[in-house]
Design a protein around this motif. Structure first.
Motif, short mmCIF file in Angstrom:
data_model
loop_
_atom_site.label_atom_id
_atom_site.label_comp_id
_atom_site.label_asym_id
_atom_site.label_seq_id
_atom_site.Cartn_x
_atom_site.Cartn_y
_atom_site.Cartn_z
N SER A 1 -52.70 66.48 42.06
CA SER A 1 -52.30 65.21 42.43
C SER A 1 -52.09 64.93 43.12
O SER A 1 -50.34 65.71 43.61
CB SER A 1 -51.13 64.82 40.90
N LEU A 2 -51.06 63.59 43.77
CA LEU A 2 -51.48 62.75 44.54
C LEU A 2 -49.80 62.49 43.97
O LEU A 2 -48.32 61.85 45.27
CB LEU A 2 -52.23 61.70 45.43
N TYR A 3 -49.59 61.50 43.10
CA TYR A 3 -48.71 61.20 42.47
C TYR A 3 -47.98 62.29 41.54
O TYR A 3 -46.38 61.55 41.23
CB TYR A 3 -48.24 60.00 41.34
N ASP A 4 -47.56 63.43 40.93
CA ASP A 4 -47.29 64.05 40.33
C ASP A 4 -46.27 64.86 41.19
O ASP A 4 -46.61 65.81 41.50
CB ASP A 4 -48.24 64.46 39.19
N TYR A 5 -44.79 64.61 41.09
CA TYR A 5 -43.27 65.63 41.98
C TYR A 5 -43.72 66.37 41.13
O TYR A 5 -42.68 67.16 41.35
CB TYR A 5 -43.13 64.67 42.72
N TYR A 6 -43.88 66.51 39.43
CA TYR A 6 -43.26 68.41 38.72
C TYR A 6 -44.71 68.75 38.50
O TYR A 6 -44.71 70.62 39.31
CB TYR A 6 -42.72 67.60 37.37
N TRP A 7 -45.65 68.27 37.92
CA TRP A 7 -46.64 69.22 37.52
C TRP A 7 -47.50 69.68 39.35
O TRP A 7 -48.19 70.61 38.89
CB TRP A 7 -47.90 68.28 36.47
N GLY A 8 -47.15 68.63 40.06
CA GLY A 8 -48.47 68.87 40.76
C GLY A 8 -47.26 69.07 42.54
O GLY A 8 -46.03 69.46 42.35
N ARG A 9 -48.05 68.82 43.51
CA ARG A 9 -46.71 69.12 44.34
C ARG A 9 -46.76 67.79 45.09
O ARG A 9 -45.94 67.15 45.93
CB ARG A 9 -47.57 69.45 45.71
N GLY A 10 -47.46 66.34 44.34
CA GLY A 10 -47.23 65.17 45.17
C GLY A 10 -48.02 65.20 46.35
O GLY A 10 -48.77 66.07 47.50
N ARG A 11 -48.06 64.05 47.09
CA ARG A 11 -48.26 63.48 48.02
C ARG A 11 -48.07 64.05 49.31
O ARG A 11 -48.73 64.64 50.35
CB ARG A 11 -48.41 62.26 48.65
N ASP A 12 -46.92 64.39 49.86
CA ASP A 12 -46.48 65.36 50.89
C ASP A 12 -46.02 66.38 50.02
O ASP A 12 -45.55 67.45 51.70
CB ASP A 12 -44.89 64.15 50.61
N GLY A 13 -46.62 66.67 49.58
CA GLY A 13 -46.53 68.91 49.54
C GLY A 13 -45.60 69.48 49.09
O GLY A 13 -45.26 70.76 48.65
N ARG A 14 -44.17 68.33 48.52
CA ARG A 14 -42.89 68.86 48.42
C ARG A 14 -43.12 69.05 47.03
O ARG A 14 -41.67 69.52 46.33
CB ARG A 14 -41.72 68.19 48.78
#
Length: 165
Positions: free
Chosen positions: A116-129
């Motif tokens: 996911s580009l938008y999930d910054y908890y379950w995923g890495r998010g757009r910027d990979g952080r």
């Protein structure tokens, strides 16, 4: 940045047996859950009636809409326990559906990344952080399944008292 040593999974891809939205029912906490996503969304609440309403949603998208409608009722400790609930759901689904367990084991030693580009908890998010929590859950369950198959036969016991987490 994609690498060949990684497997990319979307939590919302109903066609992928590794997805939390994959429609593979399982029993957990004295109820039948249509997907891991339904279970995790419902566990955000302590109200049994609201949990039942989320569990009976037609699909994960409808379940997410119910959560949004009741977001003020989300339990106070959710941030500290959500990974545990996701782990329980994924592990139990793998025990209930050997094809899911096989698909997870077939990832070998590759890093699993929630795309996911938008999930910054379950995923890495757009910027990979983001921490890629869903990918970490899948890799932890994979290790637990490997341990179970090393000790017993390929048919896993759904009575395992020590789910990963």
């Amino acid at each position: 940045m994609r690498t060949e040593n990684s497997v990319y999974v979307s939590m919302t891809d109903v066609e992928n047996p590794l997805s939390a939205a994959s429609p593979q029912a399982f029993s957990l906490d004295d109820a039948e859950w249509p997907t891991p996503e339904h279970y995790v969304l419902a566990m955000q609440f302590e109200d049994p009636a609201l949990r039942a309403e989320i569990r009976s949603a037609l699909d994960p998208q409808q379940a997410r809409k119910l959560v949004k409608r009741h977001k003020r009722k989300i339990r106070n400790d959710w941030d500290s326990v959500r990974r545990i609930y996701m782990t329980r759901a994924i592990y139990t689904r793998c025990l209930s559906h050997p094809a899911s367990a096989r698909a997870l084991l077939e990832t070998g030693d590759k890093r699993i990344i929630e795309s996911s580009l938008y999930d910054y908890y379950w995923g890495r998010g757009r910027d990979g952080r983001g921490p890629n929590t869903y990918g970490e859950v899948l890799m932890n369950v994979r290790e637990k399944l490997r341990s179970a198959t090393a000790v017993s036969s390929p048919s896993f016991s759904s009575q395992d008292p020590n789910p990963p987490g």
